[in-house]
Design a protein around this motif. Structure first.
Motif, mmCIF file in Angstrom:
data_model
loop_
_atom_site.group_PDB
_atom_site.id
_atom_site.type_symbol
_atom_site.label_atom_id
_atom_site.label_comp_id
_atom_site.label_asym_id
_atom_site.label_seq_id
_atom_site.Cartn_x
_atom_site.Cartn_y
_atom_site.Cartn_z
ATOM 1 N N GLU A 145 -5.988 -0.286 -1.164
ATOM 2 C CA GLU A 145 -6.449 0.483 -0.003
ATOM 3 C C GLU A 145 -6.499 -0.333 1.291
ATOM 4 O OE1 GLU A 145 -8.114 -0.034 -2.789
ATOM 5 O OE2 GLU A 145 -9.844 -1.249 -2.205
ATOM 6 N N ILE A 146 -6.420 -1.663 1.184
ATOM 7 C CA ILE A 146 -6.437 -2.421 2.440
ATOM 8 C C ILE A 146 -5.025 -2.753 2.946
ATOM 9 C CG2 ILE A 146 -8.747 -3.407 2.063
ATOM 10 C CD1 ILE A 146 -7.339 -6.076 1.421
ATOM 11 N N ALA A 147 -4.006 -2.391 2.133
ATOM 12 C CA ALA A 147 -2.624 -2.717 2.516
ATOM 13 C C ALA A 147 -2.216 -2.165 3.895
ATOM 14 C CB ALA A 147 -1.654 -2.264 1.433
ATOM 15 N N PRO A 148 -2.568 -0.901 4.222
ATOM 16 C CA PRO A 148 -2.154 -0.412 5.550
ATOM 17 C C PRO A 148 -2.781 -1.200 6.700
ATOM 18 C CG PRO A 148 -2.662 1.423 4.105
ATOM 19 C CD PRO A 148 -3.118 0.179 3.388
ATOM 20 N N SER A 149 -4.079 -1.558 6.571
ATOM 21 C CA SER A 149 -4.704 -2.277 7.695
ATOM 22 C C SER A 149 -4.185 -3.716 7.775
ATOM 23 C CB SER A 149 -6.231 -2.230 7.601
ATOM 24 O OG SER A 149 -6.646 -2.802 6.397
ATOM 25 N N LEU A 150 -3.684 -4.243 6.650
ATOM 26 C CA LEU A 150 -3.090 -5.586 6.690
ATOM 27 C C LEU A 150 -1.660 -5.551 7.217
ATOM 28 C CD1 LEU A 150 -4.234 -7.164 3.294
ATOM 29 C CD2 LEU A 150 -5.153 -7.585 5.580
ATOM 30 N N GLY A 151 -1.123 -4.354 7.329
ATOM 31 C CA GLY A 151 0.234 -4.210 7.830
ATOM 32 C C GLY A 151 1.307 -4.406 6.762
ATOM 33 N N THR A 152 0.896 -4.443 5.468
ATOM 34 C CA THR A 152 1.901 -4.634 4.422
ATOM 35 C C THR A 152 2.451 -3.315 3.890
ATOM 36 O OG1 THR A 152 0.106 -4.864 2.840
ATOM 37 C CG2 THR A 152 1.115 -6.891 3.618
ATOM 38 N N ALA A 153 1.859 -2.190 4.313
ATOM 39 C CA ALA A 153 2.371 -0.885 3.891
ATOM 40 C C ALA A 153 2.006 0.174 4.913
ATOM 41 C CB ALA A 153 1.804 -0.514 2.524
ATOM 42 N N ASP A 154 2.757 1.296 4.893
ATOM 43 C CA ASP A 154 2.489 2.397 5.818
ATOM 44 C C ASP A 154 1.622 3.465 5.163
ATOM 45 O OD1 ASP A 154 4.465 1.487 7.899
ATOM 46 O OD2 ASP A 154 5.769 1.673 6.140
ATOM 47 N N ALA A 155 1.596 3.458 3.832
ATOM 48 C CA ALA A 155 0.827 4.460 3.090
ATOM 49 C C ALA A 155 0.497 3.870 1.728
ATOM 50 C CB ALA A 155 1.642 5.733 2.932
#
Ligand code: ATP
Ligand code: MG
Length: 296
Positions: free
Chosen positions: A153-163
């Motif tokens: 769930e933190i991947a989008p805020s880390l910029g590693t995923a869009d969804a």
């Protein structure tokens, strides 16, 4: 005869309920300190306590004969195994009505994406790459999958995923991470699985017996024994309200000719609404009792 091994999650969301279900089905285990292998004390049935991810493979390979795991994990691992061996099978013996959750596609709150189609060419973070790939294929969408074992769930805020495609039950984690669910991918709950290999006759008999007991416990959880007093004149109306009751027992009441006692086994959930309807129909002295075990 050979002993039966049941695999359940060692610790986590399914652990306590899995053990509890087996104990209520009459299985007693000698608990070992290392909490890895518990020997069955009253039946030739032992417990293996493992990571939930390992349970599908233990079953496929026949190391364990029964296992309790989320449908999400079973399906993901099955799809994975089928890549090398398309013939691999895992037989479900039924859903267990706990561990409910949904695998969902979620995007940052600020995103305009409304469905999977809007994520074509983007990156999806997930711990369920197989289920995610199948979902993409079914929708005819191509996107990159970023496999993460945790903290998806933190991947989008880390910029590693869009969804993300992740498990959701209440939605609190999504909200805390400023994400919103836009599409369901799969509904899941805990289920009982067996190995695809046939056991010897004695083993199959023991499996059948365990399954009957587990189903009995499951059914008893919803079942209630309802007792009430009803005016004779409204008997038909009152028995029609009782949810899932077949042929209730009607008993005379000493000294009251206009009333009878009704006893019924209700196999569907008895809600407060049902009790209010019963009261409106003239029922009195309504008692709802739990049923501990059932053998149909
Ligand atoms: P293990 O250490 O055994 O690998 P885990 O961290 O993979 O544990 P848990 O978080 O304990 O797994 O979840 C186990 C299962 O519980 C999930 O695979 C899913 O079927 C179910 N489940 C129910 N609600 C949720 C939820 N809100 N989030 C995640 N899993 C849930
Ligand atoms: Mg796991």
């Amino acid at each position: 005869m050979n002993r039966i091994q049941i695999a359940i999650q060692k610790s986590g969301r399914l652990a306590d309920k899995s053990l509890n279900l087996l104990e209520r089905s009459g299985l007693h285990f000698a608990r070992s300190k290392d909490k890895l292998f518990w020997y069955g004390r009253n039946l030739p049935v032992d417990l293996l306590l493992v990571r939930d991810d390992d349970i599908p493979r233990l079953l496929v390979e026949g190391v364990c004969q029964l296992g309790i795991v989320g449908e999400n994990v079973a399906e993901e691992k099955l799809l994975e195994a089928r890549q090398g061996r398309p013939e691999v099978r895992l037989d479900s013996l039924g859903k267990l009505d706990f561990g409910h959750c949904q695998l969902k596609l979620a995007v940052p709150e600020a995103s305009n994406a409304k469905s999977i189609a809007d994520l074509a060419g983007k990156r999806l973070a997930t711990s369920y790459p197989q289920l995610t790939r199948r979902f993409l294929d079914e929708n005819g969408v191509d996107a990159d999958i970023v496999m993460l074992n945790g903290a998806v769930e933190i991947a989008p805020s880390l910029g590693t995923a869009d969804a993300i495609v992740d498990l959701v039950s209440t939605g609190t984690t999504l909200r805390a991470n400023h994400l919103k669910a836009i599409e369901p991918v799969m509904a899941s709950q805990a289920a009982l699985y067996r190995c695809p290999q046939r056991l010897d006759a004695e083993g199959e008999q023991l499996l059948d017996k365990l399954l009957t007991r587990i189903q009995g416990v499951q059914q008893a959880a919803e079942t209630k024994y309802v007792m009430l007093h009803a005016p004779r004149s409204r008997l038909a109306e009152i028995t029609a309200i009782l949810p899932g009751a077949e042929s209730p027992t009607i008993l005379p009441l000493e000294g009251q000719d206009d009333k009878v006692a009704v006893h019924a086994v209700c196999t569907e959930q008895v809600f407060w609404e049902h009790l209010e309807e019963l009261k409106d129909a003239g029922a009195s002295a309504v008692l709802v009792l739990p049923v501990e075990k059932m053998l149909a």
